[in-house]
Design an enzyme around this catalytic site. Structure first.
Site, PDB file in Angstrom:
ATOM      1  N   GLU A  60       0.817  -1.212   0.000  1.00 58.14           N
ATOM      2  CA  GLU A  60       0.000   0.000   0.000  1.00 58.14           C
ATOM      3  C   GLU A  60       0.853   1.266   0.000  1.00 58.14           C
ATOM      4  O   GLU A  60       0.506   2.271  -0.649  1.00 58.14           O
ATOM      5  CB  GLU A  60      -0.938   0.001   1.211  1.00 58.14           C
ATOM      6  CG  GLU A  60      -2.090  -0.979   1.114  1.00 58.14           C
ATOM      7  CD  GLU A  60      -1.678  -2.425   1.397  1.00 58.14           C
ATOM      8  OE1 GLU A  60      -2.451  -3.332   1.074  1.00 58.14           O
ATOM      9  OE2 GLU A  60      -0.566  -2.624   1.946  1.00 58.14           O
ATOM     10  N   HIS A 129     -10.855  -5.655   7.672  1.00 61.37           N
ATOM     11  CA  HIS A 129     -11.544  -5.475   6.401  1.00 61.37           C
ATOM     12  C   HIS A 129     -12.757  -4.550   6.510  1.00 61.37           C
ATOM     13  O   HIS A 129     -13.176  -3.964   5.509  1.00 61.37           O
ATOM     14  CB  HIS A 129     -12.000  -6.822   5.832  1.00 61.37           C
ATOM     15  CG  HIS A 129     -10.887  -7.695   5.348  1.00 61.37           C
ATOM     16  ND1 HIS A 129      -9.944  -8.233   6.192  1.00 61.37           N
ATOM     17  CD2 HIS A 129     -10.563  -8.121   4.100  1.00 61.37           C
ATOM     18  CE1 HIS A 129      -9.086  -8.966   5.480  1.00 61.37           C
ATOM     19  NE2 HIS A 129      -9.443  -8.901   4.209  1.00 61.37           N
TER      20      HIS A 129
END
Length: 326
Positions: A60, A129
């Protein structure tokens, strides 16, 4: 007009942006050949090529770091983080670089990046998540934070974000991706960033929500009307940074009562900022203490108990009745 799900509207917006401007590109994990974990980018690499829809390594910090460099060099990248809970790895690139470039350079440079990230509960995902982390970025000057709740806004806000000269964090509610369809204009249009929407007008209580809790707020308002006769005005913030304080104040001056609904943990959440602004600007209009209906101050729970953790219609209706009866 065409009926679309939210994920279809997001796909449509990216396709239009890629077609309209050669500077626009998409990058992220599995966005190309695989079409994204939720198929938001399906078919885009085949249509526009691997140089404009780029599969990246699982990193990321590298995705957003590359996007910052591309943006400063004149591109308009759309970077995807597969889940918002993974964004900690890119916090330095977002908060320390992208959000500061215009200020740091005295306006000579900007970072026109869109960072897309799915988030939100109720879909039985594992840890990291479903987290709602929007408050971290409300506290990041120089960054705009957008959270659509329906297909029409999803397309219009994403197109506005692509055209914006500054970095925009575009958060997509997982639970709403395919939950319902809505009418979406086929042409290019933009929903202004920083402007809330009155979803349901009302007289007795203002219910403020954004992203995945807007449908909860709407159902709660209807239930409170049926059960108690309370007329609720539901406001969808749509954008938490910048926040449309003017629309909130105008509503509270009419109703005098406020319920704020969000999935994120209670302490330091966006609901606290909403309440603070209303206390500063509409205190004399308040007829009852403001109430927040939120997630709890714990890490996001495992799927077996998440329904008890998330704001429910029952919890919101109880809060509406409590402030209405004050």
């Amino acid at each position: 007009m065409r009926e679309m799900t939210m994920i279809q509207a997001i796909h449509e917006a990216m396709k239009m942006a890629l077609e309209s401007d050669d500077r626009v590109m998409v990058l992220g994990e599995d966005v190309g050949k695989n079409g994204g974990v939720f198929r938001a980018t399906e078919g885009l690499q085949a249509h526009f090529g691997p140089d404009r829809v780029v599969d990246t390594p699982l990193a990321e910090s590298a995705i957003v770091g590359a996007a910052v460099g591309l943006a400063v060099a004149g591109m308009r990248p759309i970077a995807e983080i597969q889940f918002l809970g993974f964004i900690y790895e890119a916090m330095d690139q977002i908060a320390g670089q992208a959000a500061r470039i215009r200020f740091r350079s005295g306006g000579q440079y900007s970072a026109p990046i869109v960072i897309r990230a799915p988030f939100g509960g109720g879909v039985r995902t594992p840890e990291l998540h479903s987290d709602s982390l929007e408050a971290l970025f409300l506290h990041t000057p120089g960054l705009k934070v957008v959270m659509p709740s329906n297909p029409r806004d999803a397309k219009g806000l994403l197109l506005a974000a692509v055209r914006d000269p500054d970095p925009v964090l575009y958060l997509e509610p997982l639970k709403l991706y395919r939950a319902f369809r809505g009418e979406v204009p086929e042409e290019w249009y933009e929903v202004p960033i920083g402007r809330a929407q009155v979803v349901i007008p009302g007289q007795d209580v203002t219910v403020i929500a954004w992203g995945p809790t807007v449908p909860v707020a709407v159902r709660s308002a209807r239930s409170a009307q049926e059960a108690w006769g309370h007329s609720c005005e539901v406001i969808d913030l749509r954008t938490i940074a910048p926040m449309d304080t003017e629309t909130l104040v105008a509503s509270v001056e009419k109703t005098g009562r406020v319920v704020v609904v969000h999935e994120a943990v209670r302490s330091g959440g966006v609901g606290a900022e909403v309440a603070a602004r209303l206390a500063e600007s509409a205190f004399l209009s308040l007829a009852a203490p403001m109430v927040r209906v939120t997630g709890y101050d714990t890490p996001y729970p495992p799927p077996a108990i998440e329904d008890a953790w998330l704001p429910s219609v029952d919890r919101v209706v109880e809060a509406i009745h409590r402030v209405a009866a004050f």
